[in-house]
Design a protein around this motif. Structure first.
Motif, PDB file in Angstrom:
ATOM      1  N   ASP A  45      50.036  24.543  27.360  1.00  0.00           N
ATOM      2  CA  ASP A  45      51.430  24.121  27.289  1.00  0.00           C
ATOM      3  C   ASP A  45      51.627  22.750  27.918  1.00  0.00           C
ATOM      4  O   ASP A  45      52.308  21.877  27.348  1.00  0.00           O
ATOM      5  CB  ASP A  45      52.336  25.158  27.970  1.00  0.00           C
ATOM      6  CG  ASP A  45      51.899  25.496  29.394  1.00  0.00           C
ATOM      7  OD1 ASP A  45      50.797  25.087  29.800  1.00  0.00           O
ATOM      8  OD2 ASP A  45      52.667  26.168  30.096  1.00  0.00           O
ATOM      9  N   LEU A  46      51.004  22.510  29.061  1.00  0.00           N
ATOM     10  CA  LEU A  46      51.142  21.219  29.740  1.00  0.00           C
ATOM     11  C   LEU A  46      50.420  20.116  28.980  1.00  0.00           C
ATOM     12  O   LEU A  46      50.941  18.996  28.842  1.00  0.00           O
ATOM     13  CB  LEU A  46      50.604  21.316  31.171  1.00  0.00           C
ATOM     14  CG  LEU A  46      50.740  20.060  32.033  1.00  0.00           C
ATOM     15  CD1 LEU A  46      52.206  19.636  32.137  1.00  0.00           C
ATOM     16  CD2 LEU A  46      50.159  20.292  33.429  1.00  0.00           C
ATOM     17  N   VAL A  47      49.240  20.443  28.472  1.00  0.00           N
ATOM     18  CA  VAL A  47      48.481  19.460  27.695  1.00  0.00           C
ATOM     19  C   VAL A  47      49.277  19.027  26.465  1.00  0.00           C
ATOM     20  O   VAL A  47      49.393  17.823  26.172  1.00  0.00           O
ATOM     21  CB  VAL A  47      47.110  20.037  27.279  1.00  0.00           C
ATOM     22  CG1 VAL A  47      46.411  19.117  26.281  1.00  0.00           C
ATOM     23  CG2 VAL A  47      46.220  20.254  28.503  1.00  0.00           C
ATOM     24  N   LEU A  48      49.874  19.989  25.756  1.00  0.00           N
ATOM     25  CA  LEU A  48      50.640  19.654  24.557  1.00  0.00           C
ATOM     26  C   LEU A  48      51.963  18.978  24.900  1.00  0.00           C
ATOM     27  O   LEU A  48      52.495  18.210  24.090  1.00  0.00           O
ATOM     28  CB  LEU A  48      50.883  20.910  23.716  1.00  0.00           C
ATOM     29  CG  LEU A  48      49.633  21.503  23.062  1.00  0.00           C
ATOM     30  CD1 LEU A  48      49.990  22.708  22.206  1.00  0.00           C
ATOM     31  CD2 LEU A  48      48.888  20.460  22.217  1.00  0.00           C
ATOM     32  N   LEU A  49      52.495  19.242  26.084  1.00  0.00           N
ATOM     33  CA  LEU A  49      53.691  18.524  26.514  1.00  0.00           C
ATOM     34  C   LEU A  49      53.377  17.044  26.710  1.00  0.00           C
ATOM     35  O   LEU A  49      54.161  16.171  26.296  1.00  0.00           O
ATOM     36  CB  LEU A  49      54.232  19.121  27.814  1.00  0.00           C
ATOM     37  CG  LEU A  49      55.495  18.455  28.380  1.00  0.00           C
ATOM     38  CD1 LEU A  49      56.656  18.584  27.405  1.00  0.00           C
ATOM     39  CD2 LEU A  49      55.859  19.046  29.737  1.00  0.00           C
ATOM     40  N   VAL A  50      52.224  16.746  27.334  1.00  0.00           N
ATOM     41  CA  VAL A  50      51.790  15.346  27.487  1.00  0.00           C
ATOM     42  C   VAL A  50      51.647  14.703  26.110  1.00  0.00           C
ATOM     43  O   VAL A  50      52.115  13.577  25.873  1.00  0.00           O
ATOM     44  CB  VAL A  50      50.459  15.276  28.257  1.00  0.00           C
ATOM     45  CG1 VAL A  50      49.877  13.866  28.216  1.00  0.00           C
ATOM     46  CG2 VAL A  50      50.654  15.723  29.699  1.00  0.00           C
ATOM     47  N   PHE A  51      51.006  15.428  25.196  1.00  0.00           N
ATOM     48  CA  PHE A  51      50.846  14.927  23.826  1.00  0.00           C
ATOM     49  C   PHE A  51      52.201  14.640  23.187  1.00  0.00           C
ATOM     50  O   PHE A  51      52.430  13.570  22.615  1.00  0.00           O
ATOM     51  CB  PHE A  51      50.078  15.954  22.996  1.00  0.00           C
ATOM     52  CG  PHE A  51      50.022  15.646  21.528  1.00  0.00           C
ATOM     53  CD1 PHE A  51      49.039  14.819  21.013  1.00  0.00           C
ATOM     54  CD2 PHE A  51      50.964  16.190  20.647  1.00  0.00           C
ATOM     55  CE1 PHE A  51      48.997  14.535  19.655  1.00  0.00           C
ATOM     56  CE2 PHE A  51      50.923  15.902  19.299  1.00  0.00           C
ATOM     57  CZ  PHE A  51      49.927  15.079  18.804  1.00  0.00           C
ATOM     58  N   GLY A  52      53.130  15.582  23.293  1.00  0.00           N
ATOM     59  CA  GLY A  52      54.420  15.447  22.630  1.00  0.00           C
ATOM     60  C   GLY A  52      55.281  14.339  23.200  1.00  0.00           C
ATOM     61  O   GLY A  52      55.946  13.603  22.453  1.00  0.00           O
ATOM     62  N   LEU A  53      55.286  14.199  24.516  1.00  0.00           N
ATOM     63  CA  LEU A  53      56.077  13.138  25.140  1.00  0.00           C
ATOM     64  C   LEU A  53      55.572  11.765  24.713  1.00  0.00           C
ATOM     65  O   LEU A  53      56.371  10.860  24.421  1.00  0.00           O
ATOM     66  CB  LEU A  53      56.034  13.275  26.661  1.00  0.00           C
ATOM     67  CG  LEU A  53      56.787  14.475  27.244  1.00  0.00           C
ATOM     68  CD1 LEU A  53      56.531  14.602  28.739  1.00  0.00           C
ATOM     69  CD2 LEU A  53      58.286  14.352  26.983  1.00  0.00           C
ATOM     70  N   ASP A  54      54.260  11.588  24.658  1.00  0.00           N
ATOM     71  CA  ASP A  54      53.717  10.308  24.227  1.00  0.00           C
ATOM     72  C   ASP A  54      53.945  10.086  22.730  1.00  0.00           C
ATOM     73  O   ASP A  54      54.080   8.945  22.280  1.00  0.00           O
ATOM     74  CB  ASP A  54      52.227  10.226  24.556  1.00  0.00           C
ATOM     75  CG  ASP A  54      51.999   9.812  26.004  1.00  0.00           C
ATOM     76  OD1 ASP A  54      52.825  10.196  26.844  1.00  0.00           O
ATOM     77  OD2 ASP A  54      51.014   9.106  26.280  1.00  0.00           O
ATOM     78  N   ALA A  55      54.007  11.173  21.969  1.00  0.00           N
ATOM     79  CA  ALA A  55      54.326  11.040  20.550  1.00  0.00           C
ATOM     80  C   ALA A  55      55.740  10.494  20.361  1.00  0.00           C
ATOM     81  O   ALA A  55      55.989   9.679  19.458  1.00  0.00           O
ATOM     82  CB  ALA A  55      54.176  12.383  19.847  1.00  0.00           C
ATOM     83  N   LEU A  56      56.677  10.911  21.219  1.00  0.00           N
ATOM     84  CA  LEU A  56      58.038  10.375  21.159  1.00  0.00           C
ATOM     85  C   LEU A  56      58.050   8.879  21.473  1.00  0.00           C
ATOM     86  O   LEU A  56      58.744   8.093  20.818  1.00  0.00           O
ATOM     87  CB  LEU A  56      58.946  11.114  22.136  1.00  0.00           C
ATOM     88  CG  LEU A  56      59.305  12.558  21.798  1.00  0.00           C
ATOM     89  CD1 LEU A  56      60.121  13.172  22.913  1.00  0.00           C
ATOM     90  CD2 LEU A  56      60.074  12.621  20.486  1.00  0.00           C
ATOM     91  N   VAL A  57      57.276   8.477  22.484  1.00  0.00           N
ATOM     92  CA  VAL A  57      57.158   7.054  22.812  1.00  0.00           C
ATOM     93  C   VAL A  57      56.592   6.290  21.624  1.00  0.00           C
ATOM     94  O   VAL A  57      57.049   5.184  21.290  1.00  0.00           O
ATOM     95  CB  VAL A  57      56.265   6.857  24.056  1.00  0.00           C
ATOM     96  CG1 VAL A  57      56.023   5.374  24.318  1.00  0.00           C
ATOM     97  CG2 VAL A  57      56.906   7.506  25.279  1.00  0.00           C
TER      98      VAL A  57
END
Length: 372
Positions: free
Chosen positions: A227-239
């Motif tokens: 969950d945390l790994v994919l949160l990092v992925f998703g936040l950077d995807a928004l950037v």
């Protein structure tokens, strides 16, 4: 918002499989077929639907598609039959295939030529938002209020969307019959086939890793922190989407090249340092930056190569190829995991990404021109 609902409807069952299994008295594997049927619906419907409705006015068509989501998400929420639920998921997938086939062209028609790429970036932002926040929150709420209530909430969001479209979204005519292009005519346009090959290789590489991220994280000790790994992925995807939105109308080719080079570096880093949690987090952050704007970049390239007369046909073709890559990623990743192991992923990703890079580099005149 339409894209957000498409992605949320597609992916939310993955986080609710145990609850759905109990609710319908089926196994987790059977519950997993709710995702499969949705994907099949999208795959088979995208191109035929676009061909059949290319002459239909855009706003009534969008409203009809959203209404299909409302109907079949509501049926899913209320159904006690596995067969009925599967059918509802299939027809929701049909709506998704129809939506992805028209959203890009619709958004581009709302703005001047100089802002078409940025308009597409804004229109596509619902995808990473759904993946980053919608699915985890939906899964958490599912544990609190039940999986049926989650589908009911999605129906409520859809009702809000219908009102919003009626209130704010402008209408446009469909394509005149004499301006229609066939799938075959669009497919042979200069630049289209290289772009579609890049779509397939890039998304195949992405989905091999994304689908089986949990087993891949085991050597780094992060398999319990997916969950945390994919949160990092998703936040950077928004950037990434924000960056792409700023630059896409002037630097499309450069952005595609940088994204593929960045993802290639991610593959190398994961190949060498998959046992280090720090390396994995840094690599996943870069992965998100390279992926978030991918759909916008590739659809903008397709729209430019197909022209205004072909844009409503190339988008469902793109949807079909994209879904084939998703299915291929699941199959290829599963085979690699079973016969070689998850640590073989980075090497295969690197091969696919180098192929994509080669195609982009050589498509300088059409597809990914040096000047937009």
């Amino acid at each position: 918002m339409t894209g957000f609902i498409c992605i949320l409807t597609e992916t939310i069952p993955a986080g609710l499989l145990p609850l759905i299994g109990k609710g319908l008295d089926i196994t987790k594997a059977m519950a997993g077929q709710l995702v499969t049927l949705y994907a099949i619906g999208s795959l088979v419907a995208a191109i035929p639907f676009a061909m059949a409705t290319s002459g239909v006015r855009r706003r009534p068509l969008l409203l009809a598609i959203i209404a299909v989501f409302l109907i079949f998400n509501t049926i899913t929420a209320l159904s006690t039959s596995y067969a009925v639920t599967l059918a509802a998921r299939f027809f929701a997938g049909v709506a998704a295939g129809a939506a992805w086939g028209m959203i890009a062209g619709y958004a581009r028609r709302m703005v001047p030529d100089a802002l078409k790429g940025r308009a597409l970036a804004v229109a596509m932002v619902g995808t990473p938002i759904a993946l980053t926040f919608g699915v985890p929150i939906g899964t958490l709420l599912g544990d609190l209020i039940g999986w049926r209530a989650i589908f009911g909430l999605m129906s409520f969001l859809t009702l809000i969307l219908i009102v919003w479209v009626l209130w704010k979204v402008p209408d446009y005519p469909g394509q005149p019959v004499d301006h229609k292009l066939t799938v075959g005519q669009v497919f042979v346009l200069p630049g289209i086939r290289p772009i579609l090959m890049v779509v397939f290789t890039w998304m195949l590489a992405h989905n091999i890793l994304y689908t089986y991220i949990a087993p891949f994280l085991e050597p780094s000790g992060l398999s319990e922190r997916v969950d945390l790994v994919l949160l990092v992925f998703g936040l950077d995807a928004l950037v990434s989407i924000w960056i792409v939105g700023l630059l896409i109308d002037r630097k499309l080719r450069l952005l595609v090249l940088l994204s593929l080079i960045g993802f290639s570096l991610v593959s190398v880093a994961l190949w060498i340092g998959s046992s280090s949690a720090l390396v994995v987090y840094v690599a996943v952050a870069l992965w998100g930056l390279t992926f978030g704007g991918a759909a916008t970049l590739l659809q903008t390239a397709q729209a430019a190569a197909s022209g205004e007369e072909g844009v409503d046909i190339i988008m469902p073709i793109n949807t079909t190829v994209w879904n084939l890559a998703i299915a291929g990623g699941g199959l290829a990743g599963g085979a690699l995991l079973e016969f070689i192991g998850a640590q073989s992923f980075p090497g295969f990703l690197l091969i696919l990404l180098l192929v994509a890079l080669s195609i982009v580099w050589n498509a300088k005149r059409h597809g990914f021109p040096t000047k937009k």
